[in-house]
Design a protein around this motif. Structure first.
Motif, PDB file in Angstrom:
ATOM      1  N   HIS A 311     -24.273  22.915  31.421  1.00  0.00           N
ATOM      2  CA  HIS A 311     -24.202  23.741  30.218  1.00  0.00           C
ATOM      3  C   HIS A 311     -23.148  24.844  30.325  1.00  0.00           C
ATOM      4  N   VAL A 312     -22.960  25.375  31.527  1.00  0.00           N
ATOM      5  CA  VAL A 312     -22.072  26.525  31.741  1.00  0.00           C
ATOM      6  C   VAL A 312     -21.223  26.270  32.975  1.00  0.00           C
ATOM      7  N   CYS A 313     -19.955  26.686  32.915  1.00  0.00           N
ATOM      8  CA  CYS A 313     -19.067  26.640  34.087  1.00  0.00           C
ATOM      9  C   CYS A 313     -18.727  28.054  34.511  1.00  0.00           C
ATOM     10  N   LEU A 314     -18.945  28.359  35.792  1.00  0.00           N
ATOM     11  CA  LEU A 314     -18.524  29.636  36.362  1.00  0.00           C
ATOM     12  C   LEU A 314     -17.256  29.400  37.169  1.00  0.00           C
ATOM     13  N   PHE A 315     -16.194  30.160  36.842  1.00  0.00           N
ATOM     14  CA  PHE A 315     -14.923  30.031  37.557  1.00  0.00           C
ATOM     15  C   PHE A 315     -14.469  31.430  37.981  1.00  0.00           C
ATOM     16  N   PRO A 316     -15.071  31.957  39.056  1.00  0.00           N
ATOM     17  CA  PRO A 316     -14.818  33.350  39.453  1.00  0.00           C
ATOM     18  C   PRO A 316     -13.684  33.510  40.458  1.00  0.00           C
ATOM     19  N   THR A 317     -12.564  32.826  40.268  1.00  0.00           N
ATOM     20  CA  THR A 317     -11.470  32.896  41.231  1.00  0.00           C
ATOM     21  C   THR A 317     -11.071  34.345  41.502  1.00  0.00           C
ATOM     22  N   ARG A 318     -10.781  34.626  42.762  1.00  0.00           N
ATOM     23  CA  ARG A 318     -10.476  35.992  43.182  1.00  0.00           C
ATOM     24  C   ARG A 318      -9.009  36.173  43.557  1.00  0.00           C
ATOM     25  N   TRP A 319      -8.224  35.128  43.469  1.00  0.00           N
ATOM     26  CA  TRP A 319      -6.799  35.264  43.781  1.00  0.00           C
ATOM     27  C   TRP A 319      -5.991  35.010  42.508  1.00  0.00           C
ATOM     28  N   GLU A 321      -4.527  32.893  40.744  1.00  0.00           N
ATOM     29  CA  GLU A 321      -4.368  31.462  40.500  1.00  0.00           C
ATOM     30  C   GLU A 321      -3.455  31.250  39.293  1.00  0.00           C
ATOM     31  N   PRO A 322      -2.336  30.542  39.458  1.00  0.00           N
ATOM     32  CA  PRO A 322      -1.370  30.439  38.355  1.00  0.00           C
ATOM     33  C   PRO A 322      -1.957  29.870  37.074  1.00  0.00           C
ATOM     34  N   PHE A 323      -2.668  28.726  37.156  1.00  0.00           N
ATOM     35  CA  PHE A 323      -3.295  28.148  35.972  1.00  0.00           C
ATOM     36  C   PHE A 323      -4.111  26.943  36.418  1.00  0.00           C
ATOM     37  N   ALA A 324      -5.383  27.168  36.664  1.00  0.00           N
ATOM     38  CA  ALA A 324      -6.233  26.101  37.189  1.00  0.00           C
ATOM     39  C   ALA A 324      -6.582  25.100  36.097  1.00  0.00           C
ATOM     40  N   ALA A 336     -19.756  25.973  28.287  1.00  0.00           N
ATOM     41  CA  ALA A 336     -19.356  27.352  28.032  1.00  0.00           C
ATOM     42  C   ALA A 336     -18.727  27.908  29.306  1.00  0.00           C
ATOM     43  N   LEU A 337     -17.587  28.585  29.171  1.00  0.00           N
ATOM     44  CA  LEU A 337     -16.819  29.021  30.339  1.00  0.00           C
ATOM     45  C   LEU A 337     -16.940  30.517  30.565  1.00  0.00           C
ATOM     46  N   LEU A 338     -17.319  30.886  31.795  1.00  0.00           N
ATOM     47  CA  LEU A 338     -17.217  32.264  32.276  1.00  0.00           C
ATOM     48  C   LEU A 338     -16.147  32.255  33.351  1.00  0.00           C
ATOM     49  N   ALA A 339     -15.040  32.969  33.110  1.00  0.00           N
ATOM     50  CA  ALA A 339     -13.876  32.874  33.996  1.00  0.00           C
ATOM     51  C   ALA A 339     -13.401  34.252  34.426  1.00  0.00           C
ATOM     52  N   SER A 340     -12.731  34.259  35.568  1.00  0.00           N
ATOM     53  CA  SER A 340     -12.201  35.480  36.162  1.00  0.00           C
ATOM     54  C   SER A 340     -10.978  35.995  35.405  1.00  0.00           C
ATOM     55  N   ASP A 341     -10.743  37.295  35.543  1.00  0.00           N
ATOM     56  CA  ASP A 341      -9.574  37.909  34.923  1.00  0.00           C
ATOM     57  C   ASP A 341      -8.335  37.856  35.807  1.00  0.00           C
ATOM     58  N   ARG A 342      -8.386  37.106  36.895  1.00  0.00           N
ATOM     59  CA  ARG A 342      -7.250  37.022  37.820  1.00  0.00           C
ATOM     60  C   ARG A 342      -6.316  35.860  37.439  1.00  0.00           C
ATOM     61  N   ILE A 357     -14.112  36.247  29.684  1.00  0.00           N
ATOM     62  CA  ILE A 357     -13.259  36.639  30.804  1.00  0.00           C
ATOM     63  C   ILE A 357     -13.896  37.873  31.444  1.00  0.00           C
ATOM     64  N   LEU A 358     -14.172  37.784  32.750  1.00  0.00           N
ATOM     65  CA  LEU A 358     -14.931  38.830  33.436  1.00  0.00           C
ATOM     66  C   LEU A 358     -14.156  39.375  34.625  1.00  0.00           C
TER      67      LEU A 358
END
Length: 413
Positions: A311-319, A321-324, A336-342, A357-358
């Motif tokens: 139902h939900v994807c968490l993508f909390p990359t900390r570096w 990342e150019p464009f995953a 539903a996407l929760l993604a990092s601001d990096r 975007i978190l």
């Protein structure tokens, strides 16, 4: 369109992709993207060959595994270079005589119209040098900062003495200038800014929209509603190293579970090693015990099948990342996407309209955003549907392939 232009648009090209890693040697989405484009162009009638690092198990008959360093599972090539001293670093990052000879051989045998530099990190600039000797058109498919030279960036991060860094930069820049102004396709404004900061000329950088994998369903179903009493199914993709932030995703899930919200977590892409042990320890906490499944490295079709049930994807990359591509594929499948601001990830969606975007380091914010989607099914479905529309409109694999083919024709004359 004139008759000559029409004929040129139909003429098949001879192409040589150069990339150190190539499937089955996969460090991330870069290698899969290269393979998808190479196979897609071959299917469209072009003659395609791939020059890559020596290794075993290549399935594509048009692969030429001739480059150094040798590819082996779990081999940490960057660690070897940084422990190996200046001479090895120069050979890997700037000029490998072995790779110069290997590329000359490939060019003589294949006679390509265009050389596509897909990822030369640790293969040195030698393949580009060999192409420049012949005046062969070059086109860069640039999904990380390797043209800015990883070695120079590492030295700067380590606070290397100024005179030494200046000498290194001068030697590298001399090699780069000798290659001429070859164009680079970049997937995000973030990566473009990174390369501009390293002195790459703006005119050489062209924005190129990445597509989702062709292995996804062409017409995916709409976002999947939760059945009454069904736990929230959470996907954490690309959990291969600490920079991807999977540990923070598990920490957020633990907070939500401790608050009484039923959920299950699927962790994908995890690999044997210390980081996986850290994730296993987090998953064993009372709040998550029995609620986390680790998929490891599975075939793409199996991953997509499992992801489609979430139902939900968490993508909390900390570096940076150019464009995953993992978030694109999650959106495509209706999560539903929760993604990092990096990095370039924030360019994928509109915050609050197509996902969230978190802040990468704000664990409570991740927990609260996940909790909000768990208790508000209407909001989750709204964000998932809007994100899916965005992915289907802007990231179709066939559109990416056609755009890349047009740019190759332009490069090849």
């Amino acid at each position: 369109m004139s008759a000559s232009s029409a004929a040129a648009s139909k003429r098949s090209l001879s192409l040589l992709f150069v990339s150190l890693r190539y499937p089955p040697y996969v460090a991330g989405g870069y290698e899969q993207l290269t393979q998808e484009l190479a196979r897609g162009l071959a299917a469209r009638g072009h003659r395609v060959r791939v020059l890559c690092g020596a290794g075993q198990g290549f399935e594509d008959p048009f692969v030429r595994p001739w480059l150094e360093p040798r590819l082996e599972p779990e081999r940490d090539l960057f660690a070897e270079v940084y422990a190996g001293g200046t001479r090895l670093a120069w050979r890997r990052h700037v000029r490998s005589r072995h790779n110069l000879v290997a590329t000359r051989r490939a060019l003589a045998e294949e006679r390509p119209d265009v050389l596509v530099a897909a990822n030369l990190g640790l293969a040195s600039l030698a393949p580009l040098e060999a192409a420049a000797e012949l005046g062969l058109p070059l086109l860069g498919l640039i999904c990380d900062a390797w043209p800015a030279n990883h070695w120079r960036r590492e030295w700067r991060a380590r606070g290397t003495k100024r005179w030494r860094l200046a000498l290194l930069s001068a030697l590298i820049d001399r090699r780069l200038r000798a290659l001429g102004p070859w164009p680079m396709l970049v997937p995000s404004d973030f990566l473009r800014s990174e390369l501009l900061a390293e002195g790459v000329e703006p005119a050489r950088l062209e924005r190129f929209t990445l597509g989702a994998s062709p292995g996804l369903p062409k017409r995916p179903p709409p976002p999947r509603p939760r059945a009454p009493g069904e736990p929230l199914e959470v996907l954490v993709p690309a959990a291969s190293w600490e920079g991807k932030g999977a540990h923070q995703a598990l920490a957020a899930a633990a907070r939500v579970s401790a608050a009484g919200v039923p959920l299950r977590v699927t962790v994908a892409g995890d690999r044997p090693g210390p980081y996986r042990q850290r994730l296993l320890q987090s998953a064993a906490a009372p709040e998550l015990s029995g609620r986390v499944e680790f998929l490891g490295q599975v075939p793409q079709a199996a991953l997509f099948e499992r992801a489609a049930r979430c139902h939900v994807c968490l993508f909390p990359t900390r570096w940076g990342e150019p464009f995953a591509r993992a978030p694109i594929e999650a959106l495509w499948l209706g999560l539903a996407l929760l993604a990092s601001d990096r990095g370039g990830t924030p360019e994928l969606i509109v915050d609050g309209a197509e996902g969230r975007i978190l802040p990468a380091d704000d664990e409570p914010a991740w927990a609260e955003a996940l909790r909000a989607l768990a208790v508000d099914e209407g909001e989750r479905l709204r964000l998932a549907a809007a994100g899916q529309r965005r992915a289907l409109a802007e990231h179709r694999p066939e559109s990416m392939l056609q755009a890349f083919e047009r740019r190759l024709r332009l490069a090849g004359g």
